[in-house]
Motif scaffolding. Structure first.
Motif, PDB file in Angstrom:
ATOM      1  N   LEU A 153      27.043  43.432  49.761  1.00 29.23           N
ATOM      2  CA  LEU A 153      26.606  43.677  48.557  1.00 29.23           C
ATOM      3  C   LEU A 153      27.385  45.021  47.977  1.00 29.23           C
ATOM      4  O   LEU A 153      27.776  45.143  46.901  1.00 29.23           O
ATOM      5  N   HIS A 183      31.180  44.119  47.604  1.00 24.99           N
ATOM      6  CA  HIS A 183      31.546  42.942  46.611  1.00 24.99           C
ATOM      7  C   HIS A 183      30.455  42.673  45.517  1.00 24.99           C
ATOM      8  O   HIS A 183      30.722  41.806  44.678  1.00 24.99           O
ATOM      9  N   MET A 184      29.315  43.396  45.518  1.00 25.75           N
ATOM     10  CA  MET A 184      28.453  43.513  44.196  1.00 25.75           C
ATOM     11  C   MET A 184      27.648  42.320  44.367  1.00 25.75           C
ATOM     12  O   MET A 184      27.940  41.193  44.986  1.00 25.75           O
ATOM     13  N   ASP A 243      26.832  40.180  42.242  1.00 30.05           N
ATOM     14  CA  ASP A 243      27.351  38.952  41.579  1.00 30.05           C
ATOM     15  C   ASP A 243      28.583  38.268  42.221  1.00 30.05           C
ATOM     16  O   ASP A 243      29.268  37.471  41.753  1.00 30.05           O
ATOM     17  N   GLY A 244      28.930  38.983  43.268  1.00 30.72           N
ATOM     18  CA  GLY A 244      30.072  38.560  44.066  1.00 30.72           C
ATOM     19  C   GLY A 244      31.561  38.872  43.371  1.00 30.72           C
ATOM     20  O   GLY A 244      32.437  38.281  43.727  1.00 30.72           O
ATOM     21  N   GLY A 245      31.437  39.627  42.212  1.00 30.67           N
ATOM     22  CA  GLY A 245      32.379  39.875  41.366  1.00 30.67           C
ATOM     23  C   GLY A 245      33.256  41.191  41.698  1.00 30.67           C
ATOM     24  O   GLY A 245      34.517  41.417  41.160  1.00 30.67           O
ATOM     25  N   GLY A 246      32.896  41.688  42.737  1.00 27.16           N
ATOM     26  CA  GLY A 246      33.954  42.897  43.357  1.00 27.16           C
ATOM     27  C   GLY A 246      33.749  44.231  42.393  1.00 27.16           C
ATOM     28  O   GLY A 246      33.167  44.262  41.458  1.00 27.16           O
TER      29      GLY A 246
END
Lengths: 420, 138
Positions: free
Chosen positions: B41, B44-45, B47-50
């Motif tokens: 996380l 890549h955050m 929300d998986g948005g990077g």
């Protein structure tokens, strides 16, 4: 009576209609230029306007006495990496564009425009109106600088003695990948520092310049302080204290630490990356955990201390000493810092995305920093998630003392002015 | 407004309809979510948005949806190659995570392949074990 009831019944309908109309108006303001202060919050008496929008990834910029704005884009757009805008009445028109390369660094000194990509520094002769004479034939000043994925931009600044200073960032977070045995970080001879070159000599390579100051992980914001006749730089501090050392650092400490540091450099200084980091909460330079530190052990005093420190991961991308006469007296000779905003604070909310003012006295930081311009990121949610709408990057001072700020997400240029 | 209503009630409907199962996949996803929060996380955050220009998204990329061996190797060995991921390049380096257990890697990759709008098959512990064994030669 009946009428009243009907009204009450209809009230929510009116409310919804009102909301729709209101929202329609809001979305009509597609450009930030429509919002109050272009969406920024500023101290009393200051006004912001967006003088340009949707330029692309606008990094550093300079403004000439004739109100031409040179903006360097991170990546060339339609084959052009530098845009020249002419400003009149708070609006700009695209005058021309040139340079086949994208990049961050751009500066004007002694009749030349200097600009860098990730491996080279160029210069262009200017005419008496500060226009580039030969946009297609720059002189190559420095060549062959290291650029390996991470911390590639070569930010630049010039002194008054014919030298140019070039940041060469470390291509690593904390050198672990190159120094697994902890024998000493081997990449410091050609990266993680500020190199000094001659501003007028062609085709210089590492051997022609000197490593002016080392142990600097990555610098994007830097400026020559005319009062001290000295180079000041903003370092991007290391990432992942908690991820790498969960026993030594909490998630919260890792979000706030290490400090983003302002250093006043002298030739030969060593700021200590990757061996040390600065803790702004304890006000101490500490030994890094990779080299035996535990969050309390002090750093070797041979490494210089910062002159000012800011919260972790704010990412300082622009530094400017304000020498204009337009802003109130307290701003004179103080520093503006553009903080690009964090990504390494998760799972805590991301932060930064603002322009900070650091008061100075006699060429030294004096007193606590304050947020000067905020609101670039958009809503609180957009800011916390790191999905910022705008991110401040470059700073420049206009001929009348206005402050210009670039945004490298949408490519907005904000102009900030003061009137009593 | 109407659309909002539809979305809202549609969402509720979908949620109540979702089977509450205790299959291996469901618990693998749940465990993987924890590994993701602890390890991935940060870059890549949530929300998986990077992160723009730095860390790539894990949403519908060829790496996430594609060959599982290659995907497992990314976690084991880290990743720092000048490749385009959905038309963008990313400047940060991904550190190796070979210290994670086979089950943890299987869980986190299963979670990633079934979250953020991704719909790909599970990764099993046996698959990770096999790739790790063949990976030692490095």
């Amino acid at each position: 009576m009946k009428m009243k009831k009907l009204l009450i019944l209809l009230l929510p309908v009116f409310a919804v209609m009102g909301l729709i109309v209101f929202n329609a108006c809001k979305s009509a303001d597609k450009n930030t230029g429509g919002a109050v202060n272009a969406g920024l919050t500023l101290p009393d008496g200051f006004i912001a306007v967006a003088v340009a929008e949707n330029l692309g990834s606008a990094r550093h910029l300079v403004v000439t006495p004739q109100h031409d704005i040179y903006v360097h884009l991170a990546g060339a757009k339609n084959g052009k990496g530098i845009l020249v805008l002419h400003e009149e009445g708070n609006q700009t028109t695209l005058k021309t564009s040139f340079a086949s390369y994208g990049g961050t660094g751009i500066a004007i000194k002694n009749g030349y425009l200097y600009a860098s990509n990730n491996t080279e520094v160029f210069r262009y002769k200017l005419n008496d109106k500060d226009e580039v004479i030969n946009p297609d034939q720059p002189e190559k000043i420095v060549t062959g600088l290291i650029s390996k994925r991470m911390h590639e931009p070569k930010a630049i600044a010039l002194d008054n003695d014919g030298n140019i200073y070039v940041n060469i960032g470390a291509y690593s977070n904390i050198c672990s990948d190159f120094d697994p045995q902890k024998k000493g970080c081997p990449i410091l001879d050609s990266a993680a520092g500020i190199w000094q070159f001659k501003a007028d000599k062609l085709n210089q390579h590492y051997g022609d310049g000197i490593r002016y100051a080392g142990g600097l992980r990555n610098v994007v914001g830097l400026d020559w302080n005319q009062q001290d006749d000295q180079l000041f730089v903003m370092q991007h501090g290391r990432d992942a204290l908690h991820d790498l050392y969960p026993n030594l650092y909490t998630v919260h400490q890792s979000a706030e630490l290490p400090a983003e540091c302002m250093f006043a450099l002298k030739k030969g200084d060593n700021a200590g990356w990757p061996y040390v980091y600065y803790d702004w909460m304890q006000n101490k330079n500490l030994l890094g955990p990779e080299y035996g530190g535990d969050g309390n052990k002090p750093a070797d005093p041979k490494f210089i201390n910062p002159v000012a420190a800011y919260p972790g991961h704010y990412a300082p991308d622009g530094l400017l000493f304000y020498t204009g006469n337009q802003f109130p007296e307290k701003y004179k000779n103080g520093a503006f810092i553009a903080f690009h905003g964090s990504w390494n604070r998760a799972p805590e909310p991301q932060a930064g995305y603002c322009v900070v003012f650091q008061p100075f006295k006699d060429g030294k930081p004096d007193g606590k920093w304050e947020v000067f311009a905020d609101g670039f990121a958009g809503t609180a949610e957009q800011k916390a998630s790191g999905r910022a709408v705008h991110r401040p990057c470059g700073l420049a001072q206009g001929p009348d003392g206005s402050l210009y700020v670039t945004d490298d997400v949408k490519g907005t240029i904000y102009k900030i002015t003061y009137s009593k | 407004m109407l659309m909002l209503f539809c979305l809202f009630f549609g969402g509720l409907y979908a949620q109540t309809k979702k089977p509450v199962s205790h299959t291996g996949t469901t618990s693998s996803v749940a465990r993987g979510k924890i590994v993701y929060a602890n390890i991935c996380l940060a870059c890549h955050m949530a929300d998986g948005g990077g992160v723009q220009n730095m860390n790539p998204p894990l949403i519908q990329t060829t790496y996430v949806l594609g060959d599982k061996t290659a995907l497992i190797k990314i976690v084991l060995n880290g990743f720092k190659e000048d490749v385009e991921i959905n038309g963008q390049t990313y400047s940060n380096n991904m550190t190796p995570h070979s210290d994670l257990k086979d089950q943890q890697i299987a869980d986190v990759l299963t979670y990633v392949r079934k979250s953020f709008g991704n719909k790909a098959s599970t990764v099993t512990m046996a698959e990770v074990k096999k790739v790790r064994a063949a990976n030692v030669t490095k």
